[in-house]
Scaffold this active site. Structure first.
Site, mmCIF file in Angstrom:
data_model
loop_
_atom_site.group_PDB
_atom_site.id
_atom_site.type_symbol
_atom_site.label_atom_id
_atom_site.label_comp_id
_atom_site.label_asym_id
_atom_site.label_seq_id
_atom_site.Cartn_x
_atom_site.Cartn_y
_atom_site.Cartn_z
ATOM 1 C CG HIS A 141 62.546 42.355 46.806
ATOM 2 N ND1 HIS A 141 61.455 41.523 46.987
ATOM 3 C CD2 HIS A 141 62.336 42.979 45.608
ATOM 4 C CE1 HIS A 141 60.627 41.650 45.963
ATOM 5 N NE2 HIS A 141 61.146 42.517 45.109
ATOM 6 C CG HIS A 200 61.303 38.771 41.751
ATOM 7 N ND1 HIS A 200 61.373 39.411 40.531
ATOM 8 C CD2 HIS A 200 61.188 39.755 42.675
ATOM 9 C CE1 HIS A 200 61.304 40.719 40.710
ATOM 10 N NE2 HIS A 200 61.196 40.949 42.007
ATOM 11 C CE1 TYR A 230 68.030 26.503 62.816
ATOM 12 C CE2 TYR A 230 66.866 24.504 63.457
ATOM 13 C CZ TYR A 230 68.002 25.295 63.488
ATOM 14 O OH TYR A 230 69.090 24.894 64.215
#
Length: 207
Positions: free
Chosen positions: A93, A95, A120
């Site tokens: 995860h 930002h 891709y």
């Protein structure tokens, strides 16, 4: 890989992502699932660029803290992906800037937030869902991920960032980088009329 090797791999990927600008400050978190179903996850308020393999949090399959430093506040997010995508061995995860920017755009399709721009993207990421805004660390965000039923390996969290599950940490890392580059392309082209990957190819990769 042994647990020791996985700990080193988390730190190596975190440092690589940080040094190449995919994450910043103390943002982002990584986890790897162990053979017994428990998982290692990065600690709260620690930069991915300076992770210590001996200082990772160890949680059981439900997200209960077993040992190590306090884990990231996004534990529910990781646990939900492991619970619903049972073959997943890692979750990343971030930002990352372009993915966050895309997550703020109006009128995104919740079931398919990005158009098919490259092969891709289709191979490494697949369709990307987008969830509404949740406060970081809100357990309801984990519930929302679980409600997707494990259909998606890649998800955008509105005004927050991308999360990707993969069979391995390396695959999850490659996929979230591909997602970030696709988001960048989308922002560059969204006022144009880009030529998309043909629907036959989209169908092929979605089979």
């Amino acid at each position: 890989m042994t647990e020791s090797q996985l700990r080193e791999a988390i730190c190596d990927l975190g440092r690589s992502l940080f040094e190449r600008g995919y994450t910043h400050g103390a943002s982002g978190n990584l986890s790897v699932r162990l053979d017994d179903g428990s998982f290692l996850v990065t600690p709260t308020n620690v930069s991915l660029g300076i992770l210590d393999p001996t200082c990772l949090a160890h949680l059981d399959a439900t997200g209960r803290h077993l040992e190590g430093p306090l884990p990231t506040k996004e534990v529910a997010l990781h646990a939900a992906l492991y619970r619903t995508r049972r073959g997943s061995g890692a979750v990343v995860h971030l930002h990352s800037t372009h993915s966050v920017a895309v997550s703020m755009l109006p009128d995104l399709d919740p079931a398919d937030a990005l158009p098919p721009l490259t092969a891709y993207q289709l191979m490494k990421v697949g369709r990307t869902a987008i969830l509404p805004y949740f406060r970081p660390g809100d357990p309801a965000m984990g519930d929302a991920v679980a409600d997707l039923g494990g259909v998606y390996s890649a998800i955008l969290l509105a005004n927050h960032g991308p999360v990707v599950a993969g069979d391995t940490l390396l695959e999850a890392g490659y996929a979230i980088e591909e997602l970030e580059q696709t988001a960048k392309l989308h922002l560059l082209l969204r006022h144009e009329r880009p030529r998309l990957v043909p629907q036959t190819e989209v169908d092929f990769f979605n089979e």
